[in-house]
Motif scaffolding. Structure first.
Motif, mmCIF file in Angstrom:
data_model
loop_
_atom_site.group_PDB
_atom_site.id
_atom_site.type_symbol
_atom_site.label_atom_id
_atom_site.label_comp_id
_atom_site.label_asym_id
_atom_site.label_seq_id
_atom_site.Cartn_x
_atom_site.Cartn_y
_atom_site.Cartn_z
ATOM 1 N N LEU A 217 4.135 10.252 -7.930
ATOM 2 C CA LEU A 217 3.066 9.460 -7.149
ATOM 3 C C LEU A 217 3.236 8.086 -7.335
ATOM 4 O O LEU A 217 3.413 7.324 -6.400
ATOM 5 C CB LEU A 217 1.534 10.099 -7.254
ATOM 6 N N THR A 218 3.539 7.760 -8.601
ATOM 7 C CA THR A 218 3.739 6.083 -8.724
ATOM 8 C C THR A 218 5.067 5.647 -8.106
ATOM 9 O O THR A 218 5.075 4.487 -7.227
ATOM 10 C CB THR A 218 3.823 5.953 -10.101
ATOM 11 N N GLU A 219 6.117 6.601 -8.059
ATOM 12 C CA GLU A 219 7.295 6.173 -7.373
ATOM 13 C C GLU A 219 7.004 6.033 -5.997
ATOM 14 O O GLU A 219 7.293 5.004 -5.351
ATOM 15 C CB GLU A 219 8.251 7.309 -7.440
ATOM 16 N N ILE A 220 6.124 6.753 -5.253
ATOM 17 C CA ILE A 220 5.865 6.885 -3.860
ATOM 18 C C ILE A 220 5.111 5.694 -3.522
ATOM 19 O O ILE A 220 5.343 4.838 -2.732
ATOM 20 C CB ILE A 220 5.290 8.129 -3.501
ATOM 21 N N TRP A 221 3.965 5.331 -4.371
ATOM 22 C CA TRP A 221 3.320 4.068 -4.175
ATOM 23 C C TRP A 221 4.478 2.803 -4.109
ATOM 24 O O TRP A 221 4.159 1.944 -3.412
ATOM 25 C CB TRP A 221 2.474 3.633 -5.351
ATOM 26 N N ALA A 222 5.483 2.582 -5.218
ATOM 27 C CA ALA A 222 6.353 1.801 -5.358
ATOM 28 C C ALA A 222 7.079 1.659 -3.983
ATOM 29 O O ALA A 222 7.141 0.475 -3.415
ATOM 30 C CB ALA A 222 7.173 1.709 -6.644
ATOM 31 N N PHE A 223 7.631 2.746 -3.579
ATOM 32 C CA PHE A 223 8.192 2.904 -2.455
ATOM 33 C C PHE A 223 7.623 2.049 -1.212
ATOM 34 O O PHE A 223 8.034 1.503 -0.495
ATOM 35 C CB PHE A 223 8.863 4.408 -1.944
ATOM 36 N N ARG A 224 6.258 2.693 -0.898
ATOM 37 C CA ARG A 224 5.768 2.255 0.031
ATOM 38 C C ARG A 224 5.360 0.753 -0.025
ATOM 39 O O ARG A 224 5.366 0.053 0.926
ATOM 40 C CB ARG A 224 4.360 2.972 -0.098
ATOM 41 N N TRP A 225 5.018 0.320 -1.185
ATOM 42 C CA TRP A 225 4.825 -1.182 -1.229
ATOM 43 C C TRP A 225 5.914 -1.893 -0.982
ATOM 44 O O TRP A 225 5.888 -2.985 -0.203
ATOM 45 C CB TRP A 225 4.509 -1.576 -3.009
ATOM 46 N N ILE A 226 7.323 -1.653 -1.271
ATOM 47 C CA ILE A 226 8.532 -2.300 -0.953
ATOM 48 C C ILE A 226 8.736 -2.110 0.475
ATOM 49 O O ILE A 226 8.874 -3.390 1.060
ATOM 50 C CB ILE A 226 9.522 -1.991 -1.752
ATOM 51 N N VAL A 227 8.462 -0.928 1.118
ATOM 52 C CA VAL A 227 9.105 -0.882 2.586
ATOM 53 C C VAL A 227 7.950 -1.469 3.398
ATOM 54 O O VAL A 227 8.360 -2.269 4.425
ATOM 55 C CB VAL A 227 8.761 0.755 2.815
ATOM 56 N N ASN A 228 6.955 -1.811 2.939
ATOM 57 C CA ASN A 228 5.803 -2.429 3.621
ATOM 58 C C ASN A 228 6.062 -4.113 3.674
ATOM 59 O O ASN A 228 5.500 -4.580 4.408
ATOM 60 C CB ASN A 228 4.108 -2.044 3.212
ATOM 61 N N ARG A 229 6.820 -4.452 2.681
ATOM 62 C CA ARG A 229 6.805 -5.844 2.710
ATOM 63 C C ARG A 229 8.255 -6.437 2.832
ATOM 64 O O ARG A 229 8.586 -7.381 3.190
ATOM 65 C CB ARG A 229 6.417 -6.254 1.002
ATOM 66 N N MET A 230 9.455 -5.687 2.487
ATOM 67 C CA MET A 230 10.745 -5.998 2.592
ATOM 68 C C MET A 230 11.425 -5.436 3.691
ATOM 69 O O MET A 230 10.828 -4.106 4.183
ATOM 70 C CB MET A 230 11.737 -5.630 1.330
ATOM 71 N N PRO A 231 12.490 -5.991 4.332
ATOM 72 C CA PRO A 231 13.187 -5.256 5.527
ATOM 73 C C PRO A 231 13.954 -4.291 4.885
ATOM 74 O O PRO A 231 15.208 -4.409 5.325
ATOM 75 C CB PRO A 231 13.900 -6.703 6.078
#
Lengths: 304, 422, 40
Positions: free
Chosen positions: B395-409
Motif C-alpha cells: 500500500l505504501t508503494e501504491i501511495w508513492a506511485f500515486r503521489w508521483i503520477v499526480n505530480r510528475m509527467p
C-alpha cells in the motif's frame, strides 16, 4: 625485506588472489587458503556409543549453552524421540532401534571440506578455516541462506532473540587455538570420538573396518559425501537406518553455484555488445531521423 | 525550421506551469507545495489503506526491536525463508521485470509503439525495487549489519547473495537514472533534463545486464538447496527458468497496473493515447504468450531431464501440473486468443492468472516445495503480522506511485519545452 | 562403496529431450500462426 623478495611475495599474492578466488572453478570462499594445513576432524564410531549424553553436557558447558540434565532417567525419556540440533544444542544423540539393537548416534555439524554454508555467505561470516573448522562470525547479516544451503540442516537461527546469531558446532575452534581438543571428544567415556587430522581419522576408520568386517558396514559416511566432510562416521548398519541421507551425492555443494557464477562476466560483456549493436543497427538514417526517441539521438550527439 | 517557431510559442504559453527553481529555498518552497495532498482525502481507498499501513509500521518497529520469531513470523529452523523473501522480494522482483523488458523493446529495438507506457513502467519497477526488495531489511536477522556487503571488509565475492545484493543496489540506481528526466521535467530544470536524457541508453544497457543476472540470481540462491526442493522443481537450470518467467511476469504486471492506472488516472491521459493503449495491450499479450509457450516447453524438457516424470502421480505432482498447465499453458493461450481477437478483457484476465501463477511458482521454491517432506502440520504458513506488514508495504508503494503520477509527467504529457527535445 | 561401481547413464534422457524439441518445432509453427491470425 629486499626488493626481489617483496616482488616474489607480492606476485604470488596477486596470483593467488586472481586464480585462487576468481578464476579457479573449484575455489569458492569455502576453500580460501585451505592448502595451509590439513583439516582436522572427528571420527565417530557409532558402534561404541552408549548414549550417555556426556558430550551434550560438555558441549553446552564449553559453548555457554543451557546445560542439559543427563541422569539416567532423563536420558531414557529424552532418547525416546528423535531430536535435531537446535540454536541451544550444538550436538545431540539420537537412539535408532535397528535389527542390531539400539544404536546411539551423535549428530552435529559435519564440517564439510567444501561447505555450502560458507560458499553461500555474502560477508564471509561463515568460513572454512584452514584447520578444517567451519565457524561463524558476528559480521553476519542474518540472511539465513546458509541454512538453505546446508545439506545436513545444521546452521540454526535464534528466532527468539532481538540480536540473533547463527548457532552451530564450530569443532571447538577456540579450544583448538589454545591447543585443546573438542570438549565432546575429551569427555567421551567410551572413545566413540577420535580427534585428528582428516587423513589420520580416515586411516583409523578404514583400519577398524578392515580389522572387523563383520561388525561394520563397508562405508565411511563423510569420506565422499558432498565432497568429503571432516566428521566421519562408522556404523554397523546401513547408514539410512541411523538417520543419514544417502541421496546427497559426492559433488561439493558450492560447485552447484559455479555454473551461474561463471556466466556472470560473460553476460556483462556480451549483453552490452549485443544491445549496443542492435540499437545502432535499428537506427534510421541520420538525415531522416524522425520517429526516434530523443534519448538515443542525444546520446549519439554527445559522441560526436 | 518552421516547427521550431511554433514550439517557441508553446513554451511561452506554458512557461507559467513549470516551476522556476534558482536556489535551494525555491526548491523547498516548491517541494512543500507539492508534498501537500491534492483532491479529496477521504476516499474509500485511503480510508481502508491508511489504518493497515499504520498498523504495519507499528509491527515493523516491533519486529526490528523484538526479532523474527513468533508472533511476528512463523519462520522456523526448517523454513528459514517465508513470505517476506518468497513474495515481497522474489515475486516482487519478478513483477518488476516489466521495466527491463520494455526498456529493451523501446530503447534497444526502438519499438516506438510502447514508448507511451515506458515512464509508468520504469517508475513502477523502481518503486517495486525500493519497497519490495527494500523489504529485505525486515527479513534480515541482523539488519544493523546490512551495509556489510557494500562497505564491509570481508566481501563474499563468490557468493550468489553478494551478487544479488549488489545488483539490487546498482539496478535501483540505473532505474533512477532512467526515470530521472521525468523528475527534471517536474522540477522545470531544463539543462539537467538534457543531461539526464543523454544517460538513458547507458542506464538501459547496464540495467538489462543487471536484470538478467539478478532475476536469474534469485534462483541461483536456491541452487544449493538441492536435496530440499522437490525434484519436480529443482533443476540446475532454475536461473534460466526465473529469467524467462520474469519476462511474462513483468509484462503481466505492466498490463495489470496499466489497466488500473488508466481507470484511476484516466483524466491525465489524452484521447489519442487512450485509443493507442489497446494496441499496446495486444502487443504485450503477444510477447507474453510466446514467452510462456517457450517457458512451458522448458519446463517439460527439464521434467524429463531431471528424471522427475515418476513424481507426477503424487500430490506434489498434481500441484506441479496445476502450476504449469493451469497457470502457464492456459494463460498462454488466453493471451494468444485475446491478442488475436483484440479482446482486452481476456488479456487482462490472463495477466491476473499469470501473476497468480508466478506467485505460486516463487513460493514453491521458498517454502511450498521446499522441505516438501516435512509433515503438513509443521509446514510454514505466513503469520498475520507477516501478512499485514506485507500489505502495508504494498500500500505504501501504491501511495508513492500515486503521489508521483499526480505530480510528475508520468502519464500526462511532458511540458512543451521537454517535448521539443523529441 | 559398491554403488560407486554401478554404471549409470548420465545422458539417459537426451533422446527424449530431442523428441520434445522436434515436437516444439512443429507446435511453435502452429502457435505462431494462432498468435498472428487475423480476427474473423
Amino acid at each position: 625485506m629486499d626488493r626481489r623478495n617483496f616482488l616474489k611475495i607480492f606476485g604470488s599474492g596477486v596470483a593467488t588472489a586472481a586464480t585462487g578466488n576468481l578464476l579457479n572453478p573449484a575455489k569458492t570462499n569455502a576453500s580460501e587458503d585451505n592448502q595451509a594445513t590439513e583439516f582436522y576432524g572427528i571420527l565417530v564410531d557409532t558402534t561404541r556409543c552408549i548414549g550417555c549424553r556426556r558430550c551434550e553436557k560438555a558441549c553446552a558447558e564449553a559453548n555457554g549453552l543451557p546445560v542439559p540434565d543427563i541422569d539416567e532417567l532423563t536420558n531414557k525419556s529424552v532418547l525416546e524421540k528423535m531430536r535435531r540440533t537446535s540454536d541451544t544444542q550444538y550436538t545431540i544423540i539420537n537412539r535408532y532401534d535397528t535389527e542390531k539393537g539400539p544404536i546411539y548416534v551423535p549428530k552435529r555439524c559435519m564440517h564439510c571440506n567444501q561447505p555450502g554454508c560458507a560458499a553461500a555467505c555474502l560477508v564471509k561470516a561463515m568460513r572454512k578455516r584452514p584447520s578444517g573448522h567451519v565457524t561463524w562470525d558476528a559480521n553476519c547479516i542474518g540472511c539465513r541462506l546458509c541454512m538453505v544451503s546446508c545439506p545436513f540442516d545444521i546452521p540454526k537461527f535464534e528466532y527468539t532473540k532481538a540480536m540473533p546469531r547463527i548457532q552451530k558446532c564450530n569443532l571447538c575452534y577456540d579450544r583448538y587455538k589454545k591447543g585443546g581438543i573438542p570438549a565432546c571428544v575429551e569427555v567421551c567415556p567410551t572413545q566413540v570420538l577420535v580427534f585428528g587430522t582428516r587423513r589420520q581419522i580416515l586411516e583409523e576408520g578404514k583400519r577398524r573396518i578392515a580389522a572387523d568386517p563383520d561388525k561394520y558396514v563397508n562405508h565411511i559416511y563423510g569420506e565422499y559425501e558432498v565432497g568429503g566432510t571432516s566428521h566421519l562416521y562408522l556404523s554397523s548398519v546401513p547408514f539410512e537406518q541411523i538417520g543419514f541421507r544417502k541421496d546427497l551425492g559426492t559433488v561439493p555443494y558450492p560447485e552447484y553455484s559455479t555454473g551461474f557464477l561463471f556466466a556472470v562476466p560473460f553476460i556483462f560483456v556480451l549483453w552490452p555488445i549485443a544491445m549496443l549493436g542492435i540499437n545502432r543497427a535499428t537506427k534510421k538514417d541520420d538525415e531522416s531521423g524522425h520517429g526516434e526517441n530523443h534519448e538515443n539521438k542525444e546520446h549519439e550527439k554527445g559522441k560526436h | 525550421m518552421a516547427g521550431e517557431k511554433l514550439d517557441t510559442v508553446a513554451i511561452v504559453e506554458e512557461k507559467d506551469d513549470s516551476p522556476k527553481i534558482k536556489n535551494l529555498s525555491d526548491f523547498w518552497t516548491f517541494l512543500k507545495k507539492e508534498l501537500k495532498p491534492r483532491g479529496n482525502i477521504a476516499t474509500p481507498f485511503n480510508l481502508i489503506s491508511l489504518p493497515i499501513m499504520i498498523l504495519g509500521y507499528i509491527f515493523i518497529v516491533y519486529r526490528l526491536a523484538a526479532g523474527l520469531g513468533k508472533p511476528i513470523t512463523n519462520l522456523n529452523q526448517d523454513f528459514p525463508w517465508g513470505l517476506w523473501i518468497g513474495f515481497d522480494v522474489v515475486t516482487g522482483v519478478a513483477f518488476a521485470g516489466g521495466a527491463y523488458v520494455l526498456c529493451f523493446v523501446v530503447y534497444i529495438l526502438r519499438a516506438e509503439k510502447y514508448h507511451a507506457i515506458i515512464r509508468a513502467t520504469v517508475l513502477n519497477g523502481f518503486l517495486a525495487y525500493l519497497f519490495y526488495a527494500g523489504a529485505i531489511v525486515l527479513d534480515i536477522g541482523r539488519w544493523w549489519n546490512i551495509y556489510n556487503p557494500m562497505i564491509g571488509n570481508s566481501f563474499g565475492v563468490n557468493a550468489v547473495m553478494f551478487l544479488v545484493a549488489w545488483h539490487f543496489f546498482l539496478y535501483m540506481l540505473a532505474e533512477l537514472v532512467e526515470f530521472s528526466p521525468t523528475i527534471a521535467e517536474w522540477l522545470g530544470m531544463k539543462r539537467l533534463r538534457k543531461i539526464l536524457g543523454s544517460l538513458t541508453l547507458g542506464a538501459v544497457v547496464f540495467g538489462i545486464c543487471l536484470s538478467t543476472l539478478h532475476q536469474s540470481g534469485l534462483a541461483a540462491l536456491m541452487i544449493m538447496a538441492k536435496n530440499k526442493i522437490h525434484p519436480l522443481w529443482y533443476t540446475e537450470f532454475i536461473p534460466i527458468l526465473y529469467f524467462v518467467s520474469s519476462i511474462f511476469a513483468g509484462l503481466s504486471m505492466v498490463i495489470f497496473e496499466g489497466s488500473i492506472s488508466h481507470k484511476v488516472f484516466g483524466d491525465q491521459i489524452d484521447e489519442a493515447h487512450h485509443k493507442h493503449y489497446d494496441d499496446i495491450l495486444v502487443g504485450l499479450a503477444r510477447i507474453c504468450s510466446v514467452a510462456m509457450f517457450g517457458y512451458f516447453f522448458l519446463k517439460i524438457i527439464l521434467l524429463v531431464h531431471e528424471h522427475a516424470v515418476p513424481y507426477l502421480n503424487s500430490p506434489m505432482g498434481y500441484w506441479f501440473l496445476l502450476e504449469i498447465i493451469g497457470f502457464v499453458l492456459v494463460p498462454c493461450f488466453m493471451f494468444a486468443h485475446g491478442a488475436q481477437q483484440r479482446n482486452t478483457s481476456t488479456i487482462k484476465f490472463a495477466a491476473v492468472i499469470t501473476m497468480i501463477g508466478i506467485i505460486i511458482n516463487r513460493l514453491n521454491y521458498t517454502f511450498i516445495a521446499y522441505n516438501w517432506y516435512v509433515p503438513l502440520s509443521q509446514k510454514y504458513w505466513p503469520a498475520p503480522m507477516e501478512l499485514i506488514i506485507t500489505a502495508s508495504i504494498i500500500l505504501t508503494e501504491i501511495w508513492a506511485f500515486r503521489w508521483i503520477v499526480n505530480r510528475m509527467p508520468v502519464l500526462k504529457e511532458p511540458p512543451a519545452w521537454a517535448r521539443k527535445l523529441h | 562403496m559398491e554403488e560407486l561401481f554401478t554404471y549409470t547413464d548420465i545422458f539417459a534422457t537426451k533422446g527424449v529431450e530431442y523428441l520434445i524439441i522436434i515436437a516444439f518445432f512443429i507446435l511453435i509453427v502452429a502457435f505462431w500462426g494462432l498468435v498472428n491470425m487475423r480476427p474473423q
